[in-house]
Design a protein around this motif. Sequence first.
Motif, PDB file in Angstrom:
ATOM      1  N   ASN A 189       0.806  -1.228   0.000  1.00 26.41           N
ATOM      2  CA  ASN A 189       0.000   0.000   0.000  1.00 26.41           C
ATOM      3  C   ASN A 189       0.838   1.275   0.000  1.00 26.41           C
ATOM      4  O   ASN A 189       0.280   2.373   0.056  1.00 26.41           O
ATOM      5  N   GLN A 207       0.072   0.383  -6.831  1.00 26.19           N
ATOM      6  CA  GLN A 207      -0.758   1.366  -6.140  1.00 26.19           C
ATOM      7  C   GLN A 207      -0.582   2.768  -6.720  1.00 26.19           C
ATOM      8  O   GLN A 207      -1.534   3.551  -6.762  1.00 26.19           O
ATOM      9  N   ALA A 232      -8.698  -1.181  -7.767  1.00 26.62           N
ATOM     10  CA  ALA A 232      -8.601  -1.508  -6.344  1.00 26.62           C
ATOM     11  C   ALA A 232      -9.006  -2.960  -6.085  1.00 26.62           C
ATOM     12  O   ALA A 232      -8.406  -3.636  -5.249  1.00 26.62           O
ATOM     13  N   SER A 235      -6.141  -5.195  -7.263  1.00 28.54           N
ATOM     14  CA  SER A 235      -4.964  -5.062  -6.405  1.00 28.54           C
ATOM     15  C   SER A 235      -5.181  -5.656  -5.022  1.00 28.54           C
ATOM     16  O   SER A 235      -4.220  -5.924  -4.296  1.00 28.54           O
TER      17      SER A 235
END
Length: 261
Positions: A189, A207, A232, A235
């Motif tokens: 992250n 990210q 998102a 991921s």
Amino acid sequence: MTMLYPYLWMLSTSFKSSNEVVNNFDVYLIPKEFTFANYPRLLKIIPFFRGFMNTMIIELTVIIVGTFSTALGAFAFAKMRFKGKNVIFLILLSGMMIPFVVVLTPQFTAYNKLGLFDTLWPLILPGLFGNIGMLFFLKQYMQTIPDSLFEAAKIEGASYFRMFFEIMMPVAMPAIAAQIVFWFLGIWNDILGPDIYLTRLESKTLQVMIKYLDSQSGGGTLMNQPLIMAGAVLSSIPTLLLYILFQKHFVNSMLLSGIKE
């Protein structure tokens, strides 16, 4: 259900059209205009799999080497006796008090002079020497393991490395596994470091690519929300798999189970 709702909303939004998101401000989970178009569009706008590979290169290199060096250091602080041990440990812990932005400029200058700018090395090298938070946690965990085990191994002529690999590692594996999950999530992250050191789109981590989806695809944030949510969702898959694989160790470490005298 309360904890799952944000993820379900993210998943639902990834299957909505831009017009639906702009024209409907109600929070609901079932898309009224169900579409898969956001996922192939996402792969056309950014080199998603390249970003995934860049992130995984950092993850695997740092976690494999860094976890070994951190666990070895924690074992030394927990079970070995040497001069200045407590002072050195306190100095290492004091490094946690220094914000990353304080050392950002000198680090940036050093990596730039070494020719490592716009490569993955600035994000890999610091982690190879360990993680201070992980070191503290493992040291406290290893101190709960009876010294009698290592004293008996010493009598049998075992070296410190053998004691580490054959006694400490199997017993401390729940704690190590839990810390691997936390460290993996922290690297996965991270946006600040990769955004500073990486300039070319092909060299960026996943990210950062998702962060730039809005500016690259044009329009406002609300228009591109389904596209961002699609990124998102994709991921988040590796982190979910990691948690499922390490869930047992994670729970065990939280219970701080260990061998008692």
